[in-house]
Design a protein around this motif. Structure first.
Motif, short mmCIF file in Angstrom:
data_model
loop_
_atom_site.label_atom_id
_atom_site.label_comp_id
_atom_site.label_asym_id
_atom_site.label_seq_id
_atom_site.Cartn_x
_atom_site.Cartn_y
_atom_site.Cartn_z
N LYS A 30 0.87 -1.17 0.00
CA LYS A 30 0.00 0.00 0.00
C LYS A 30 0.91 1.22 0.00
O LYS A 30 1.81 1.30 0.83
N TYR A 31 0.67 2.12 -0.91
CA TYR A 31 1.50 3.31 -1.01
C TYR A 31 0.62 4.54 -1.08
O TYR A 31 -0.47 4.49 -1.64
N MET A 32 1.10 5.64 -0.57
CA MET A 32 0.41 6.92 -0.74
C MET A 32 0.70 7.36 -2.18
O MET A 32 1.83 7.69 -2.51
N GLU A 33 -0.32 7.29 -3.02
CA GLU A 33 -0.12 7.62 -4.43
C GLU A 33 -0.64 9.00 -4.79
O GLU A 33 -1.61 9.47 -4.20
N CYS B 269 -1.00 11.69 -8.52
CA CYS B 269 -1.09 11.57 -9.97
C CYS B 269 -1.01 12.97 -10.58
O CYS B 269 -1.68 13.88 -10.12
N LEU B 270 -0.20 13.12 -11.61
CA LEU B 270 -0.05 14.43 -12.27
C LEU B 270 -1.39 14.92 -12.84
O LEU B 270 -1.60 16.11 -12.98
N SER B 271 -2.30 14.00 -13.13
CA SER B 271 -3.60 14.39 -13.70
C SER B 271 -4.60 14.81 -12.62
O SER B 271 -5.64 15.36 -12.91
N PHE B 272 -4.27 14.53 -11.35
CA PHE B 272 -5.13 14.94 -10.21
C PHE B 272 -4.23 15.53 -9.13
O PHE B 272 -4.00 14.91 -8.09
N PRO B 273 -3.72 16.73 -9.38
CA PRO B 273 -2.64 17.29 -8.56
C PRO B 273 -2.92 17.38 -7.06
O PRO B 273 -1.99 17.36 -6.28
N GLU B 274 -4.18 17.50 -6.67
CA GLU B 274 -4.42 17.70 -5.24
C GLU B 274 -4.84 16.44 -4.50
O GLU B 274 -5.16 16.48 -3.33
N ILE B 275 -4.84 15.32 -5.21
CA ILE B 275 -5.35 14.10 -4.59
C ILE B 275 -4.23 13.11 -4.27
O ILE B 275 -3.42 12.77 -5.13
N PHE B 276 -4.20 12.68 -3.02
CA PHE B 276 -3.24 11.67 -2.59
C PHE B 276 -3.99 10.65 -1.75
O PHE B 276 -4.79 11.02 -0.90
N ASP B 277 -3.75 9.39 -2.01
CA ASP B 277 -4.40 8.38 -1.18
C ASP B 277 -3.68 7.04 -1.29
O ASP B 277 -2.91 6.82 -2.22
N TYR B 278 -3.94 6.17 -0.30
CA TYR B 278 -3.35 4.84 -0.31
C TYR B 278 -4.13 3.94 -1.27
O TYR B 278 -5.36 3.97 -1.29
N VAL B 279 -3.40 3.18 -2.09
CA VAL B 279 -4.02 2.27 -3.04
C VAL B 279 -3.37 0.90 -2.86
O VAL B 279 -2.16 0.80 -2.66
N ASP B 280 -4.19 -0.16 -2.90
CA ASP B 280 -3.67 -1.53 -2.80
C ASP B 280 -3.04 -1.95 -4.11
O ASP B 280 -3.67 -1.83 -5.16
N ARG B 281 -1.83 -2.45 -4.04
CA ARG B 281 -1.13 -2.91 -5.25
C ARG B 281 -0.39 -4.21 -4.95
O ARG B 281 -0.19 -4.56 -3.79
N ALA B 282 0.06 -4.89 -6.00
CA ALA B 282 0.92 -6.06 -5.81
C ALA B 282 2.31 -5.56 -5.44
O ALA B 282 2.76 -4.52 -5.93
N ALA B 283 3.00 -6.29 -4.56
CA ALA B 283 4.31 -5.84 -4.08
C ALA B 283 5.43 -6.13 -5.07
O ALA B 283 6.47 -5.47 -5.07
N LEU B 284 5.21 -7.13 -5.89
CA LEU B 284 6.24 -7.56 -6.84
C LEU B 284 5.59 -7.83 -8.19
O LEU B 284 4.60 -8.56 -8.27
N VAL B 285 6.13 -7.22 -9.24
CA VAL B 285 5.57 -7.46 -10.56
C VAL B 285 6.67 -7.76 -11.57
O VAL B 285 7.77 -7.21 -11.50
N THR B 286 6.37 -8.66 -12.49
CA THR B 286 7.25 -8.89 -13.63
C THR B 286 6.55 -8.28 -14.84
O THR B 286 5.36 -8.52 -15.06
N VAL B 287 7.28 -7.43 -15.55
CA VAL B 287 6.70 -6.72 -16.68
C VAL B 287 7.51 -6.99 -17.95
O VAL B 287 8.73 -6.90 -17.94
#
Ligand code: ZN
Length: 177
Positions: free
Chosen positions: A92-95, A97-115
């Motif tokens: 979980k990270y405080m994310e 976004c350049l498209s929503f400059p005033e918004i910050f929030d924790y979002v659930d993500r995978a800890a490890l990804v292969t791309v």
């Protein structure tokens, strides 16, 4: 909002035009002090992502535990037609976004990804990313799938934010005139 909520198309031509676009994206990202940028955010529906996570700035962020310097810090990445082939764990990270400059929030993500992805010359490569790099990749790949991070938040929070954005927009339009 429309382009941000549309799935971008696969890149098929790895030509000089694409390379110029990639350079412009990195420049735009640097100028806005962002760590990641997806083509949708600059009004282009191509599956192109730019990422660069500076080690220093990362350390200065408030409220986040400081992380060891990883191999992906301070490196410039371009991912074209990226695909997540493996994911595991939870983070979980405080994310933001350049498209929503005033918004910050924790979002659930995978800890490890292969791309798997292609570079701007059409060469295929694969990386395994953890920490903020994994979070950033998932955030940006969401963008080219037409998903903004607000959609990953709780429904209540998303509603609140959308109302706030709607209220703000008319005022901003007047101010810009
Ligand atoms: Zn974003």
């Amino acid at each position: 909002m429309k382009v941000l909520e549309t799935r971008a198309s696969e890149v098929t031509e790895f030509d000089e035009k694409l390379r110029t676009f990639v350079r412009d994206m990195h420049e735009t990202m640097d100028d806005s002090n962002g760590i990641g940028l997806a083509a949708n955010q600059v009004n282009s529906l191509q599956r192109v992502i730019a990422i660069r996570i500076p080690w220093q700035e990362r350390d200065q962020e408030e409220g986040e535990p400081s992380e060891d310097k990883k191999w992906w810090h301070d490196k410039r990445f371009t991912f074209i037609n990226p695909v997540i082939t493996k994911k595991s764990g939870k983070i979980k990270y405080m994310e933001g976004c350049l498209s929503f400059p005033e918004i910050f929030d924790y979002v659930d993500r995978a800890a490890l990804v292969t791309v798997e992805a292609f570079d701007e010359h059409g060469k295929k490569f694969e990386i395994e990313a953890d920490g903020l790099m994994a979070v950033c990749l998932q955030h940006e790949i969401d963008h080219i799938d037409g998903i903004v991070f607000i959609n990953r938040m709780s429904r209540l929070k998303a509603q609140m934010i959308r109302r706030k954005i709607q209220k703000r927009q008319p005022t901003e339009a007047v101010a810009a005139d």
